[in-house]
Scaffold this motif. Structure first.
Motif, mmCIF file in Angstrom:
data_model
loop_
_atom_site.group_PDB
_atom_site.id
_atom_site.type_symbol
_atom_site.label_atom_id
_atom_site.label_comp_id
_atom_site.label_asym_id
_atom_site.label_seq_id
_atom_site.Cartn_x
_atom_site.Cartn_y
_atom_site.Cartn_z
ATOM 1 N N PRO A 194 0.798 -1.240 0.000
ATOM 2 C CA PRO A 194 0.000 0.000 0.000
ATOM 3 C C PRO A 194 0.827 1.285 0.000
ATOM 4 O O PRO A 194 0.854 2.044 0.975
ATOM 5 N N THR A 195 1.482 1.543 -1.112
ATOM 6 C CA THR A 195 2.321 2.741 -1.204
ATOM 7 C C THR A 195 1.493 4.020 -1.098
ATOM 8 O O THR A 195 1.987 5.044 -0.614
ATOM 9 N N GLY A 196 0.255 3.979 -1.558
ATOM 10 C CA GLY A 196 -0.597 5.163 -1.449
ATOM 11 C C GLY A 196 -0.867 5.544 -0.007
ATOM 12 O O GLY A 196 -0.829 6.731 0.353
ATOM 13 N N TRP A 197 -1.150 4.562 0.833
ATOM 14 C CA TRP A 197 -1.364 4.835 2.253
ATOM 15 C C TRP A 197 -0.120 5.449 2.892
ATOM 16 O O TRP A 197 -0.209 6.316 3.754
ATOM 17 N N LEU A 198 1.056 4.988 2.460
ATOM 18 C CA LEU A 198 2.301 5.529 3.007
ATOM 19 C C LEU A 198 2.456 7.002 2.645
ATOM 20 O O LEU A 198 2.793 7.840 3.489
ATOM 21 N N ARG A 199 2.191 7.344 1.390
ATOM 22 C CA ARG A 199 2.374 8.726 0.969
ATOM 23 C C ARG A 199 1.319 9.646 1.568
ATOM 24 O O ARG A 199 1.578 10.832 1.795
ATOM 25 N N GLU A 200 0.124 9.121 1.828
ATOM 26 C CA GLU A 200 -0.882 9.924 2.517
ATOM 27 C C GLU A 200 -0.377 10.365 3.890
ATOM 28 O O GLU A 200 -0.795 11.407 4.408
ATOM 29 N N ARG A 201 0.527 9.584 4.447
ATOM 30 C CA ARG A 201 1.097 9.883 5.769
ATOM 31 C C ARG A 201 2.498 10.475 5.652
ATOM 32 O O ARG A 201 3.224 10.562 6.642
ATOM 33 N N ASP A 202 2.892 10.849 4.436
ATOM 34 C CA ASP A 202 4.190 11.473 4.187
ATOM 35 C C ASP A 202 5.341 10.582 4.644
ATOM 36 O O ASP A 202 6.359 11.069 5.147
ATOM 37 N N MET A 203 5.195 9.275 4.451
ATOM 38 C CA MET A 203 6.237 8.322 4.833
ATOM 39 C C MET A 203 7.148 8.024 3.647
ATOM 40 O O MET A 203 6.688 7.857 2.519
ATOM 41 N N MET A 204 8.445 7.953 3.914
ATOM 42 C CA MET A 204 9.381 7.409 2.934
ATOM 43 C C MET A 204 9.211 5.896 2.895
ATOM 44 O O MET A 204 8.780 5.285 3.869
ATOM 45 N N PHE A 205 9.594 5.300 1.776
ATOM 46 C CA PHE A 205 9.563 3.845 1.680
ATOM 47 C C PHE A 205 10.543 3.403 0.604
ATOM 48 O O PHE A 205 10.995 4.207 -0.225
ATOM 49 N N GLY A 206 10.879 2.148 0.630
ATOM 50 C CA GLY A 206 11.690 1.550 -0.422
ATOM 51 C C GLY A 206 10.869 0.539 -1.187
ATOM 52 O O GLY A 206 9.879 0.007 -0.679
ATOM 53 N N THR A 207 11.254 0.270 -2.439
ATOM 54 C CA THR A 207 10.638 -0.800 -3.215
ATOM 55 C C THR A 207 11.716 -1.799 -3.607
ATOM 56 O O THR A 207 12.854 -1.422 -3.866
ATOM 57 N N HIS A 208 11.336 -3.062 -3.649
ATOM 58 C CA HIS A 208 12.363 -4.076 -3.909
ATOM 59 C C HIS A 208 11.859 -5.185 -4.820
ATOM 60 O O HIS A 208 10.683 -5.267 -5.142
ATOM 61 N N HIS A 209 12.802 -6.033 -5.208
ATOM 62 C CA HIS A 209 12.525 -7.184 -6.068
ATOM 63 C C HIS A 209 12.662 -8.487 -5.308
ATOM 64 O O HIS A 209 12.149 -9.518 -5.747
ATOM 65 N N ASP A 210 13.395 -8.467 -4.181
ATOM 66 C CA ASP A 210 13.610 -9.654 -3.352
ATOM 67 C C ASP A 210 14.257 -10.797 -4.123
ATOM 68 O O ASP A 210 14.068 -11.955 -3.798
ATOM 69 N N ALA A 211 14.995 -10.472 -5.186
ATOM 70 C CA ALA A 211 15.643 -11.524 -5.965
ATOM 71 C C ALA A 211 16.478 -12.413 -5.038
ATOM 72 O O ALA A 211 17.098 -11.915 -4.102
#
Length: 613
Positions: free
Chosen positions: A451-468
Motif C-alpha cells: 500500500p504505497t498510497g497509504w504511506l504517501r498519505e502519511r508522508d512516509m518514505m519507503f523503499g521498493t524491492h525485487h527480493d531476488a
C-alpha cells in the motif's frame, strides 16, 4: 568512453570560458548530452555532471561546468539517453541471486518460458542436456523460479511429474517465493523422506490421497532438504554465487545490493571475493539475528571494506503470501490446495523469539530488518517494537519492515508512529496480483497489497524491492509496478495505491539510501556524493507510464567506473545469464556442491525460514 564528434561539440560548449582553475577543480570526467534526473528536490534536473576521484565534483548547466573542463578531462556523451543515480537495493539476496543465474530458469513469461507443467519438464530436460557433462559428473538437476499460480494447471508439479525428467537423478525445483519446492522420488529418497516421516516444526510435507509424500515441501520441510545443499557449496561455489549475483544486480542498474538474510560464512565469502577479484557494486549484508549475534556485534559497520559491509540484523516472522504460508489475521480467501477451513497461515518463530531479537537489537543500537508478510505477522512485529521502545527508547536504528504485503491501514499508522521504514514489494501487483485477487485475500483486500498510497498519505518514505531471487532483479519492472499496479492480466490493482514516477524513483534511490544510513553518500546526484549512476534508454519521467517496463538499462557506473554496459541495440526480454553455458568448471562446482550438500547440515538453517519472500 562514448567520445564522439557530437561529444566534441558539447565539450566546446562547456569550454567556451577560459576560466583558469586549479588541478583540484579539474574533473576527471564530465557526463553530458542527455537528460539528467538528479533526485535532488532543490535541483531535480541538470545538463552536466563533473566527476573527480570517483565523486561528484559539480552538477549544473553546461556553462556552469565549463570551469571544470581541463586538458585531461574525458567526456561521457549520453547521446540523448537519461542518467539517474545508481539504484539502491532496498531488499534482495544478492548471493542467492547467483542461484537464479546458475540453474534451470523455470520463471514464467516475461522472464522465462514456463507456462505449464509440460514446459517446466521440457525446460529442465533441455537444461540437463545442455549441461550434460556437469550433470553426468555430479548427478543432480536443479531448477529455480516455477510458480504454481502461473502454471496452466494452477498447482504444484508432483514428484511423479519430476520423475519424468529423471528417475535416476535427484531433481529439485524451487518455487519462485523461495519458501517451498518440489523434489522427485530420488531426491526424497536421498533426503530420507517417506510416508512415515513427520513434518518438522514450521514445515509441511504435502501428501497424496494414499498418504505418500507428493514431492511438495513447504518452509522448514523444504529447507531441511534444500538449504543443506546450498549451504555446503563450499567457498568456491559460494564465491561463484556472489560474483554472478552482483553482476546480475549491476546489469539492472543497482550500484548497491543487499544480502538480506546472511550468515557469517556468506559475509566472509563476499569479503574474500571482493578482496581477491573485486565486486562491481557495494553489498550490505544483514546476518540472521537468531543465528549470528556475536558476528553481528563484532562486524556491523557504517564503512565499506572493498565494497562489503555488515549493516545490522535480519529476522523473519512468516512465509510467502502467494504460497499461503504468510500469517494472516483472518482466513485465506480461496486457497488452492488441501487446506482446512479457516486456514490463516502460520508463524515460523514464536513471539518470545521475536521479542528477544528485537530487544537485543534495540539494546545494542543495531538496525533490524524484519520479514513480515501477513497481517498477523505485522501485529506481532508492532507489539514487539512497542515493547522494545518502552524499554529502550528510540536508539535511532531505523527499523525496517520487509514486504508488508497484507497490511491493514491501522498497521501503516502504527509503523509511522514507531519510526519504521517500510520496504515494500509492489512487483507483487504484476507477478501475483491476479492470484491475490482470486485466491489469497480476495478482490477487496487485493487492492491494498503493497500500500504505497497509504504511506504517501502519511508522508512516509519507503523503499521498493525485487527480493531476488524471488523475482528477477529487473529495476524497470519494479518501477513500472509501483507506478501502474497493472497485473499480468491487465487489471489495475488498487488505483488509489499508485504513486507518480518521481516518487517511485525516490523509492529506488534516495529513500533506500536513507534506509541504509547512506543518504549523504548515495541516492541522488549531488556534489560530494559517490559517482554512482545508471543510464537508461529514455527518461522515465517523460515517457508513457505504461511503457516504463520497456526501458533499458544501458550502462551502470559505480564510483565513475563502468561496471555494466549493454550490447549495442540488445535488450534481452528473458533470463539468459548462465555461466553454465560458458564455464563448465563453475557448473561442476555448483552441482557437485549441491549434491554433496544433501548429506550434511547447513549453517543457514534457522527455524525453517529462508531469506526469500
Amino acid at each position: 568512453m562514448h567520445v564522439s564528434a557530437r561529444s566534441l561539440c558539447l565539450v566546446a560548449a562547456i569550454a567556451f570560458s577560459s576560466t583558469s582553475v586549479s588541478s583540484q577543480q579539474i574533473a576527471d570526467r564530465i557526463f553530458l548530452g542527455g537528460p539528467i534526473v538528479t533526485m535532488n528536490d532543490e535541483g531535480p534536473s541538470a545538463e552536466a555532471v563533473a566527476v573527480k576521484d570517483g565523486r561528484i565534483l559539480a552538477v549544473g548547466s553546461l556553462s556552469d561546468l565549463s570551469a571544470y573542463q581541463g586538458d585531461g578531462t574525458e567526456t561521457f556523451d549520453l547521446n540523448g539517453r537519461a542518467m539517474l543515480p545508481g539504484f539502491v537495493d532496498s531488499h534482495g539476496h544478492v548471493v542467492m541471486g547467483g542461484l537464479q543465474a546458475l540453474s534451470a530458469n523455470l520463471l514464467a513469461p516475461p522472464d522465462g518460458d514456463v507456462v505449464d507443467i509440460a514446459s517446466l519438464q521440457s525446460t529442465l530436460s533441455n537444461w540437463a542436456a545442455e549441461n550434460a557433462e556437469a550433470v553426468e559428473q555430479v548427478k543432480m538437476i536443479v531448477g529455480f523460479g516455477y510458480d504454481n499460480a502461473q502454471l496452466k494447471e494452477l498447482r504444484h508439479p508432483t514428484r511423479q511429474e519430476l520423475d519424468m525428467v529423471s528417475q535416476d537423478l535427484p531433481v529439485i525445483i524451487i518455487h519462485q517465493s523461495g519458501h517451498l519446492g518440489v523434489a522427485n522420488s530420488k531426491a526424497l529418497e536421498l533426503a530420507g523422506i517417506t510416508a512415515t516421516s513427520e513434518a518438522p516444526p514450521g514445515g509441511v510435507i504435502q501428501r497424496d490421497e494414499a498418504g505418500e509424500p507428493n514431492g511438495v515441501l513447504e518452509e522448514y520441510a523444504f529447507f531441511s532438504v534444500l538449504v543443506p545443499m546450498l549451504g555446503n557449496l563450499g567457498e568456491k561455489g559460494l564465491a561463484a554465487f556472489a560474483k554472478a549475483g552482483t553482476e546480475l544486480w549491476a546489469k539492472f542498474g543497482y550500484t548497491t545490493g543487499q544480502e538480506g538474510r546472511s550468515s557469517g560464512e556468506i559475509v566472509e565469502v563476499l569479503r574474500k571475493v571482493a578482496a581477491e577479484e573485486g565486486l562491481p557494486i557495494d553489498v550490505v549484508a544483514f546476518p540472521d539475528v537468531l543465528e549470528a549475534r556475536e558476528f553481528i556485534r563484532e562486524n556491523t559497520s557504517a564503512d565499506y571494506e572493498n565494497r562489503v559491509r555488515v549493516g545490522g540484523c535480519k529476522l523473519t516472522i512468516d512465509g510467502s503470501p502467494q504460497g499461503f504460508t504468510a500469517l494472516r489475521d483472518r482466513p485465506y480467501y480461496n486457497p488452492v490446495g488441501n487446506y482446512a477451513a479457516g486456514y490463516a497461515g502460520y508463524a515460523a518463530i514464536t513471539m518470545e523469539q521475536l521479542q528477544d531479537a528485537v530487544n537485543w537489537c534495540y539494546e545494542n543500537g543495531f538496525q533490524i530488518l524484519v520479514h513480515s508478510n501477513g497481517e498477523g505477522a505485522s501485529d506481532m512485529l508492532i507489539a514487539a517494537l512497542e515493547e522494545a521502545q518502552i524499554k529502550y527508547g528510540d536508539p535511532g536504528n531505523r527499523p525496517v519492515l520487509i514486504h508488508g504485503q497484507f497490511l491493514r491501514e491501522d498497521q501503516v499508522a502504527s509503523f509511522k508512529r514507531l519510526g519504521v521504514f517500510p520496504s515494500l514489494f509492489p512487483m507483487h501487483t504484476f507477478y501475483w496480483g491476479d492470484w491475490h485477487r482470486d485466491h489469497t485475500v480476495g478482490p477487496v483486500n487485493a487492492d491494498n497489497i503493497s500500500p504505497t498510497g497509504w504511506l504517501r498519505e502519511r508522508d512516509m518514505m519507503f523503499g521498493t524491492h525485487h527480493d531476488a531471487p524471488v523475482a528477477f532483479p529487473d529495476s524497470m519492472r519494479v518501477l513500472a509496478a509501483t507506478v501502474t499496479r497493472r497485473t499480468r492480466s491487465g487489471d489495475i490493482l488498487g488505483p488509489h495505491q499508485r504513486v507518480d514516477v518521481m516518487t517511485a524513483l525516490k523509492a529506488m534511490t534516495i529513500w533506500p539510501a536513507w534506509q541504509h544510513f547512506e543518504e549523504n553518500e548515495k541516492g541522488s546526484i549531488e556534489v560530494g556524493k559517490v559517482a554512482d549512476f545508471v543510464i537508461l534508454s529514455d527518461d522515465p519521467t517523460t515517457v508513457d507510464p505504461e511503457t516504463l517496463a520497456e526501458l533499458k538499462v544501458l550502462v551502470t557506473v559505480k564510483g565513475d567506473e563502468v561496471v555494466y554496459e549493454a550490447e549495442e541495440g540488445v535488450r534481452e526480454g528473458k533470463v539468459r545469464f548462465s555461466p553454465f553455458s560458458s564455464d563448465p568448471v563453475i557448473a561442476h562446482l555448483f552441482l557437485h556442491a549441491v549434491y554433496q550438500g544433501m548429506k550434511v547440515e547447513s549453517p543457514w538453517l534457522t527455524n525453517g525460514v529462508s531469506g526469500g519472500e
